[in-house]
Design an enzyme around this catalytic site. Structure first.
Site: not given
Length: 344
Positions: A162-164
């Protein structure tokens, strides 16, 4: 930032892929939101030797990827974390957002790994591209998208990277946690990892909130995993700063879940990077990996992985670190061979 490099948190997407990122326990029963598994489309995964705790990332759609079975033969590694599953524009999972789950080269690669006595963790997310956590409008819909991936390969483990914009949005963080809770209920025994960025002292505010949301939801996540690189400033070796970040992660998980120290360590993980990163002051050496390995063995961490097998080789003459080499002098698969020593 050197855009030739592939750190999962900072490098822009490759235009041809639309996604590049440098890339426990059963949960309490859920109610009507639980997703019933769909009919499987691939042969059941066999029992394997080795451990999913040591499953380095390989991105089969990027960076001149090596043949997984060749990597297995050369290193002894049995598991891979294969990246990345993204949204096809809606709430439907595809490899890189474009390739079907079954019937193509990705499924063939998974079958070859299993045929050689290994297995896979599939990673959903990454820095770039359309994220399922955003495109699926509810936790039950997102769980349904995750379930399609699980059913396609009879997965034993799922990684949510889970990023950005997924990571920075509190609503989406909650949706991911709630969806994983459903997945854990619908698939007893499945292992889940949540992978995220970090500061030198552990998760930032968004990361701590994600862990706290997991604890509040009763999500028995197997491994909260940090990516200790691209710090935009650090002191000391990358091995030492990784240990510092892991200690911060352990403290956050212990606080949120009320674990003992030992239990908290067993619910954290690390996903490092090999060689040169996006930051000019960051080079992760094999000595740093040995430091991380020693720490992981001491505390029996849930996971020791890295980004990525694609880069686990020396660049050619005049070449720079990027999608298919580390940017440092090294023997082939030097980093993978260290990770393969970890048994959980």
């Amino acid at each position: 930032m050197n855009a030739a490099l592939p750190p999962r948190r900072l490098v822009p997407a490759l235009s041809a892929l639309g996604c590049l990122l440098l890339p426990l326990l059963a949960a309490a029963p859920q109610t009507a939101a639980a997703v019933a598994p769909t009919a499987p489309t691939a042969e059941a995964a066999p029992a394997v030797a080795g451990t999913m705790a040591a499953a380095p990332y390989e991105y089969l759609g990027w960076g001149n990827p090596q043949k997984p079975t060749d990597v297995m033969a050369a290193t002894g590694v049995k598991w891979f974390t294969l990246a990345f599953i993204l949204s096809d524009g809606g709430c439907n999972p595809k490899w890189d957002g474009s390739r079907a789950l079954t019937g193509g080269s990705d499924e063939s690669a998974i079958k070859s790994i299993r045929g050689a006595g290994g297995d896979v963790v599939v990673s959903v997310g990454g820095w770039s591209g359309n994220k399922l956590g955003e495109k699926c409008s509810s936790a039950s819909a997102l769980a349904g998208a995750y379930q399609k991936v699980i059913d396609a390969y009879h997965l034993k483990a799922l990684d949510i990277d889970i990023e950005d914009t997924e990571f920075s949005n509190a609503t989406v963080r909650q949706r991911v946690v709630s969806a994983l809770k459903i997945v854990k209920t619908s698939n007893p025994g499945i292992v889940t990892y949540v992978t995220m960025g970090t500061t030198t002292n552990g998760p930032d505010g968004n990361g701590k909130d994600l862990i706290n949301k997991g604890a509040a939801a009763g999500l028995a996540n197997d491994g909260w995993t940090i990516m200790p690189f691209d710090f935009q400033g650090h002191s000391g070796t990358m091995g030492a700063v990784t240990v510092s970040a892991l200690e911060g992660l352990k403290a956050a998980v212990k606080s949120a879940y009320g674990y003992s120290d030992d239990a908290a360590y067993r619910h954290i993980g690390v996903s490092s990077m090999n060689g040169k990163t996006d930051e000019s002051d960051e080079t992760v050496s094999t000595n740093d990996f040995q430091t991380i390995l020693g720490y992981a063995k001491q505390h029996h961490m849930a996971r020791f992985t890295f980004w990525a097998v694609n880069r686990d080789r020396q660049c050619g003459s005049g070449g720079d670190a990027g999608s298919s080499c580390s940017g440092i002098g090294q023997s082939p698969y030097a980093f993978t061979k260290i990770v393969a020593q970890y048994a959980g």
